[in-house]
Design a protein around this motif. Structure first.
Motif, PDB file in Angstrom:
ATOM      1  N   GLY A  58       0.798  -1.222   0.000  1.00 11.19           N
ATOM      2  CA  GLY A  58       0.000   0.000   0.000  1.00 11.19           C
ATOM      3  C   GLY A  58       0.827   1.266   0.000  1.00 11.19           C
ATOM      4  N   GLU A  59       0.458   2.179   0.907  1.00 14.74           N
ATOM      5  CA  GLU A  59       1.110   3.473   1.003  1.00 14.74           C
ATOM      6  C   GLU A  59       2.246   3.501   2.009  1.00 14.74           C
ATOM      7  OE1 GLU A  59       0.389   5.981  -1.053  1.00 14.74           O
ATOM      8  OE2 GLU A  59      -1.008   4.595  -2.017  1.00 14.74           O
ATOM      9  N   SER A  60       2.543   2.374   2.628  1.00 13.38           N
ATOM     10  CA  SER A  60       3.663   2.311   3.572  1.00 13.38           C
ATOM     11  C   SER A  60       4.982   2.201   2.829  1.00 13.38           C
ATOM     12  CB  SER A  60       3.505   1.112   4.518  1.00 13.38           C
ATOM     13  OG  SER A  60       2.413   1.276   5.387  1.00 13.38           O
ATOM     14  N   ASP A  61       6.061   2.540   3.524  1.00 13.75           N
ATOM     15  CA  ASP A  61       7.390   2.360   2.945  1.00 13.75           C
ATOM     16  C   ASP A  61       7.676   0.873   2.764  1.00 13.75           C
ATOM     17  OD1 ASP A  61       7.805   5.087   2.970  1.00 13.75           O
ATOM     18  OD2 ASP A  61       8.956   5.086   4.839  1.00 13.75           O
ATOM     19  N   ALA A  62       8.614   0.585   1.871  1.00 14.32           N
ATOM     20  CA  ALA A  62       8.947  -0.811   1.569  1.00 14.32           C
ATOM     21  C   ALA A  62      10.455  -1.025   1.619  1.00 14.32           C
ATOM     22  CB  ALA A  62       8.407  -1.194   0.197  1.00 14.32           C
ATOM     23  N   PRO A  63      11.039  -0.930   2.804  1.00 16.69           N
ATOM     24  CA  PRO A  63      12.481  -1.141   2.888  1.00 16.69           C
ATOM     25  C   PRO A  63      12.850  -2.572   2.517  1.00 16.69           C
ATOM     26  CG  PRO A  63      11.502  -1.113   5.081  1.00 16.69           C
ATOM     27  CD  PRO A  63      10.431  -0.687   4.132  1.00 16.69           C
ATOM     28  N   ASP A  64      13.962  -2.736   1.842  1.00 15.17           N
ATOM     29  CA  ASP A  64      14.429  -4.058   1.446  1.00 15.17           C
ATOM     30  C   ASP A  64      15.342  -4.585   2.543  1.00 15.17           C
ATOM     31  OD1 ASP A  64      15.027  -6.372   0.158  1.00 15.17           O
ATOM     32  OD2 ASP A  64      16.153  -5.461  -1.490  1.00 15.17           O
ATOM     33  N   GLU A  65      14.723  -5.113   3.584  1.00 13.92           N
ATOM     34  CA  GLU A  65      15.443  -5.623   4.746  1.00 13.92           C
ATOM     35  C   GLU A  65      14.616  -6.742   5.359  1.00 13.92           C
ATOM     36  OE1 GLU A  65      15.640  -1.956   6.833  1.00 13.92           O
ATOM     37  OE2 GLU A  65      13.710  -2.244   7.844  1.00 13.92           O
ATOM     38  N   VAL A  66      15.141  -7.395   6.366  1.00 12.99           N
ATOM     39  CA  VAL A  66      14.444  -8.516   6.983  1.00 12.99           C
ATOM     40  C   VAL A  66      13.149  -8.049   7.641  1.00 12.99           C
ATOM     41  CG1 VAL A  66      14.565 -10.295   8.762  1.00 12.99           C
ATOM     42  CG2 VAL A  66      16.581  -9.787   7.365  1.00 12.99           C
ATOM     43  N   TYR A  67      12.036  -8.724   7.306  1.00 11.58           N
ATOM     44  CA  TYR A  67      10.751  -8.497   7.961  1.00 11.58           C
ATOM     45  C   TYR A  67      10.480  -9.679   8.899  1.00 11.58           C
ATOM     46  CZ  TYR A  67       9.671  -5.230   4.065  1.00 11.58           C
ATOM     47  OH  TYR A  67       9.679  -4.216   3.132  1.00 11.58           O
ATOM     48  N   SER A  68       9.667  -9.445   9.915  1.00 10.68           N
ATOM     49  CA  SER A  68       9.276 -10.516  10.828  1.00 10.68           C
ATOM     50  C   SER A  68       7.900 -10.217  11.403  1.00 10.68           C
ATOM     51  CB  SER A  68      10.286 -10.660  11.975  1.00 10.68           C
ATOM     52  OG  SER A  68      10.217  -9.537  12.847  1.00 10.68           O
ATOM     53  N   THR A  69       7.227 -11.252  11.876  1.00  9.82           N
ATOM     54  CA  THR A  69       5.925 -11.028  12.493  1.00  9.82           C
ATOM     55  C   THR A  69       6.070 -10.244  13.795  1.00  9.82           C
ATOM     56  OG1 THR A  69       6.058 -13.283  13.402  1.00  9.82           O
ATOM     57  CG2 THR A  69       4.731 -12.959  11.412  1.00  9.82           C
ATOM     58  N   VAL A  70       7.180 -10.417  14.496  1.00 12.56           N
ATOM     59  CA  VAL A  70       7.445  -9.601  15.691  1.00 12.56           C
ATOM     60  C   VAL A  70       7.592  -8.134  15.290  1.00 12.56           C
ATOM     61  CG1 VAL A  70       9.073  -9.135  17.558  1.00 12.56           C
ATOM     62  CG2 VAL A  70       8.526 -11.494  16.955  1.00 12.56           C
ATOM     63  N   GLY A  71       8.313  -7.893  14.208  1.00 17.27           N
ATOM     64  CA  GLY A  71       8.495  -6.524  13.736  1.00 17.27           C
ATOM     65  C   GLY A  71       7.202  -5.905  13.253  1.00 17.27           C
ATOM     66  N   PHE A  72       6.366  -6.700  12.582  1.00 17.58           N
ATOM     67  CA  PHE A  72       5.060  -6.185  12.156  1.00 17.58           C
ATOM     68  C   PHE A  72       4.224  -5.777  13.373  1.00 17.58           C
ATOM     69  CE2 PHE A  72       5.332  -9.022   8.154  1.00 17.58           C
ATOM     70  CZ  PHE A  72       5.786  -7.974   7.372  1.00 17.58           C
ATOM     71  N   ALA A  73       4.329  -6.555  14.451  1.00 18.28           N
ATOM     72  CA  ALA A  73       3.594  -6.204  15.678  1.00 18.28           C
ATOM     73  C   ALA A  73       4.080  -4.870  16.229  1.00 18.28           C
ATOM     74  CB  ALA A  73       3.754  -7.309  16.720  1.00 18.28           C
ATOM     75  N   ASP A  74       5.372  -4.637  16.164  1.00 19.13           N
ATOM     76  CA  ASP A  74       5.906  -3.341  16.608  1.00 19.13           C
ATOM     77  C   ASP A  74       5.379  -2.206  15.739  1.00 19.13           C
ATOM     78  OD1 ASP A  74       7.334  -4.519  18.660  1.00 19.13           O
ATOM     79  OD2 ASP A  74       9.204  -4.673  17.517  1.00 19.13           O
ATOM     80  N   ASP A  75       5.178  -2.476  14.449  1.00 19.89           N
ATOM     81  CA  ASP A  75       4.606  -1.455  13.560  1.00 19.89           C
ATOM     82  C   ASP A  75       3.174  -1.117  13.977  1.00 19.89           C
ATOM     83  OD1 ASP A  75       6.964  -1.461  12.114  1.00 19.89           O
ATOM     84  OD2 ASP A  75       6.181  -2.671  10.461  1.00 19.89           O
ATOM     85  N   VAL A  76       2.422  -2.129  14.413  1.00 17.89           N
ATOM     86  CA  VAL A  76       1.059  -1.878  14.895  1.00 17.89           C
ATOM     87  C   VAL A  76       1.099  -0.998  16.142  1.00 17.89           C
ATOM     88  CG1 VAL A  76      -1.069  -2.916  15.761  1.00 17.89           C
ATOM     89  CG2 VAL A  76       0.225  -4.065  13.947  1.00 17.89           C
ATOM     90  N   ILE A  77       2.031  -1.263  17.022  1.00 21.02           N
ATOM     91  CA  ILE A  77       2.185  -0.439  18.231  1.00 21.02           C
ATOM     92  C   ILE A  77       2.498   1.002  17.854  1.00 21.02           C
ATOM     93  CG2 ILE A  77       3.607  -0.045  20.274  1.00 21.02           C
ATOM     94  CD1 ILE A  77       1.597  -2.327  20.581  1.00 21.02           C
ATOM     95  N   ALA A  78       3.305   1.196  16.815  1.00 21.21           N
ATOM     96  CA  ALA A  78       3.620   2.554  16.356  1.00 21.21           C
ATOM     97  C   ALA A  78       2.360   3.279  15.906  1.00 21.21           C
ATOM     98  CB  ALA A  78       4.641   2.499  15.218  1.00 21.21           C
ATOM     99  N   VAL A  79       1.436   2.546  15.263  1.00 25.76           N
ATOM    100  CA  VAL A  79       0.171   3.146  14.838  1.00 25.76           C
ATOM    101  C   VAL A  79      -0.674   3.523  16.046  1.00 25.76           C
ATOM    102  CG1 VAL A  79      -2.010   2.685  13.654  1.00 25.76           C
ATOM    103  CG2 VAL A  79       0.153   2.009  12.589  1.00 25.76           C
ATOM    104  N   LEU A  80      -0.779   2.615  17.014  1.00 25.03           N
ATOM    105  CA  LEU A  80      -1.540   2.929  18.231  1.00 25.03           C
ATOM    106  C   LEU A  80      -0.948   4.143  18.939  1.00 25.03           C
ATOM    107  CD1 LEU A  80      -2.254  -0.613  19.775  1.00 25.03           C
ATOM    108  CD2 LEU A  80      -3.772   0.818  18.401  1.00 25.03           C
ATOM    109  N   ASP A  81       0.374   4.216  18.994  1.00 22.05           N
ATOM    110  CA  ASP A  81       1.030   5.366  19.625  1.00 22.05           C
ATOM    111  C   ASP A  81       0.722   6.649  18.876  1.00 22.05           C
ATOM    112  OD1 ASP A  81       2.124   3.734  21.560  1.00 22.05           O
ATOM    113  OD2 ASP A  81       4.119   3.637  20.638  1.00 22.05           O
ATOM    114  N   ASP A  82       0.742   6.579  17.547  1.00 24.03           N
ATOM    115  CA  ASP A  82       0.475   7.772  16.748  1.00 24.03           C
ATOM    116  C   ASP A  82      -0.951   8.274  16.969  1.00 24.03           C
ATOM    117  OD1 ASP A  82       1.877   9.442  14.610  1.00 24.03           O
ATOM    118  OD2 ASP A  82      -0.032   9.006  13.601  1.00 24.03           O
ATOM    119  N   LEU A  83      -1.853   7.344  17.248  1.00 25.41           N
ATOM    120  CA  LEU A  83      -3.245   7.701  17.500  1.00 25.41           C
ATOM    121  C   LEU A  83      -3.498   8.070  18.964  1.00 25.41           C
ATOM    122  CD1 LEU A  83      -4.985   4.953  15.343  1.00 25.41           C
ATOM    123  CD2 LEU A  83      -5.196   7.423  14.999  1.00 25.41           C
TER     124      LEU A  83
END
Length: 261
Positions: A58-83
């Motif tokens: 989508g509209e999110s950045d797409a860095p070419d680096e290791v992704y993980s489900t733990v890291g995706f969870a941290d991204d969700v926390i970043a959204v909650l924090d932003d809100l």
């Protein structure tokens, strides 16, 4: 479209619709927030729904680096924090359900109630799709058709000719698709599942062979107090084709969880 800044600075796009208590909806692997478009309205009258575009989609950045489900969870926390949200209900399906597990494990104070749909604890302890399915999905000429048949029943496909929202984000770079696949394949939350304290509902289609339905009771047995419900006749996209059963089940569970039932 609003954006949150992840721990590493990656820009995570998110979307907010509806009113009421916050409900985070997490999409499947290689999909953006549009995964939820057909059913999001089912929740908007009672909940402030929050979706996001996984990094790489989508509209999110797409860095070419290791992704993980733990890291995706941290991204969700970043959204909650932003809100500015201390906590929210979380409903994750497929890979989104794997990410939701880590949210409840690593950030228990941020998850009020948890719904895990068509997901598993990971390959090390869960039940995975067959090699035949893996081979079929690896054929670029067949991928979309194979996916559709894994997601929906033949009867539904015969009457519904698209658009389809569960086939992956067509704008994703190829490297991001590979990163998502590896992240989901490496998911293993087994050791952390018994520490989940949020009230938990697990939903799964009885005819799901993409993520076999036996994973539902496996998760329910591993998560304290969790309850599994199987939706008869449904495949991986149970939440869409069988929305008349699935959405009310989620709403009833969330209402009961709010009242401590």
């Amino acid at each position: 479209m609003p954006n949150a800044a992840a721990i590493d600075g990656t820009r995570i796009a998110y979307q907010v619709r509806g009113v009421g208590q916050p409900l985070v909806l997490l999409a499947g692997q290689s999909n953006s927030h549009t995964w939820w478009d057909p059913v999001r309205v089912d929740f908007e009258a009672q909940y402030r729904t929050i979706t996001l575009d996984w990094r790489g989609t989508g509209e999110s950045d797409a860095p070419d680096e290791v992704y993980s489900t733990v890291g995706f969870a941290d991204d969700v926390i970043a959204v909650l924090d932003d809100l500015g949200l201390d906590s929210a209900h979380v409903y994750g399906t497929s890979m989104g359900g794997r990410v939701a597990q880590w949210l409840a494990i690593n950030h228990p104070e941020r998850v009020d109630a948890l719904v895990l749909g068509c997901t598993s604890p990971g390959a090390a302890h869960g039940y995975e799709r067959s090699q035949e399915i893996r081979k079929a999905l690896a054929d670029p000429a067949r991928t979309d058709r194979v996916l559709l048949e894994l997601m929906y029943t033949p009867e539904w496909l015969a009457e519904n000719h698209g658009p389809y929202y569960v086939l992956g984000d067509p704008t994703m770079p190829s490297y991001a698709k590979r990163r998502h696949l590896v992240a989901s394949n490496r998911h293993d939350a087994w050791d952390g599942l018994p520490s989940i304290t949020a009230p938990t509902l697990i939903l799964h289609g009885t005819d799901d062979i993409f993520s076999p339905a036996t994973n539902a009771q496996l998760l329910a047995d591993r998560i304290p107090g969790a309850r599994a419900e199987l939706i008869t006749g449904s495949r991986h996209a149970y939440f869409h084709e069988f929305r008349s059963v699935a959405s009310p089940a989620v709403l009833a569970f969330l209402t009961a969880a709010q009242h401590g039932a």
